[in-house]
Design a protein around this motif. Structure first.
Motif, PDB file in Angstrom:
ATOM      1  N   GLU A   1       0.705  -0.980  -0.052  1.00  0.00           N
ATOM      2  CA  GLU A   1      -0.001   0.223   0.101  1.00  0.00           C
ATOM      3  C   GLU A   1       0.402   1.674   0.075  1.00  0.00           C
ATOM      4  O   GLU A   1       1.545   1.153   0.617  1.00  0.00           O
TER       5      GLU A   1
ATOM      6  N   LYS B   1      -4.536  -0.985  -7.943  1.00  0.00           N
ATOM      7  CA  LYS B   1      -6.546  -0.297  -6.892  1.00  0.00           C
ATOM      8  C   LYS B   1      -6.208   0.725  -5.943  1.00  0.00           C
ATOM      9  O   LYS B   1      -5.558   0.594  -5.124  1.00  0.00           O
TER      10      LYS B   1
ATOM     11  N   ARG C   1      -7.568   2.191  -3.222  1.00  0.00           N
ATOM     12  CA  ARG C   1      -8.481   2.074  -1.919  1.00  0.00           C
ATOM     13  C   ARG C   1      -8.810   2.643  -0.598  1.00  0.00           C
ATOM     14  O   ARG C   1      -9.646   2.665  -0.118  1.00  0.00           O
TER      15      ARG C   1
ATOM     16  N   ASP D   1     -11.320   0.363  -5.175  1.00  0.00           N
ATOM     17  CA  ASP D   1     -11.658  -1.460  -4.727  1.00  0.00           C
ATOM     18  C   ASP D   1     -12.586  -1.608  -4.151  1.00  0.00           C
ATOM     19  O   ASP D   1     -11.849  -1.328  -3.067  1.00  0.00           O
TER      20      ASP D   1
END
Length: 176
Positions: free
Chosen positions: A4, A84, A86, A128
């Motif tokens: 992340e 993605k 988040r 996502d």
């Protein structure tokens, strides 16, 4: 593997690569997303922000000559790579990659393709898992409005090519 990373800016292509789905046409799900009334402004078929976001977030298959090499064991294997989203930041900047390197002429050039900017974009379609506002980071609100971003400014390059020109900022005044 995955990791992340916080972000505040997304670098997007100005037009669809020839091999992408955006260049060949949209699928039914993409058409449903594109029906956002705050985004579409007529029948203009030019590439736009939502198209660029879909391309940026598309899953890339790494296979054949483009296989992934395991950093631990050095073995090549088929894999997929994807970005993605988040969580969304409070403020988000989109940077368009308008300057490209031309491998035929070995020169930098400026892409002059038309690009549609919405006055407002719903980013929830691109998050996502739909947990975009779990931390309350987006514009200090929650729910559907927390996933909306209003266009506040555009920085333009005025010039015929990648080696000369001027930058001009267009900024929305007040609450318009």
């Amino acid at each position: 593997s995955s990791r992340e990373v916080d972000f505040y800016e997304l670098e997007l292509n100005v037009s669809a690569p020839a091999h992408s789905g955006a260049a060949a046409g949209r699928d039914a799900a993409a058409d449903a997303v594109a029906d956002d009334a705050t985004y579409e402004s007529g029948d203009d078929a030019s590439f736009g922000l939502r198209d660029a976001l879909r391309e940026f977030l598309a899953v890339e298959r790494l296979e054949g000559d483009n296989q992934y090499e395991c950093a631990r064991c050095g073995i090549l294997t088929d894999a997929t790579r994807a970005v993605k989203l988040r969580r969304l930041p409070r403020y988000l900047a989109f940077q368009l990659k308008r300057f490209v390197f031309d491998f035929e002429t070995f020169e930098r050039r400026k892409r002059a393709d038309a690009f549609r900017f919405p006055g407002e974009v719903r980013m929830g379609d691109f998050v996502d898992g739909g947990d975009a506002v779990a931390s309350g980071e987006v514009a200090g609100s929650t729910g559907e409005n927390a996933q909306r971003y209003a266009l506040q400014s555009i920085l333009l390059h005025r010039g015929q090519n990648a080696t000369s020109g001027h930058y001009v900022a267009l900024v929305r005044a007040g609450d318009r």
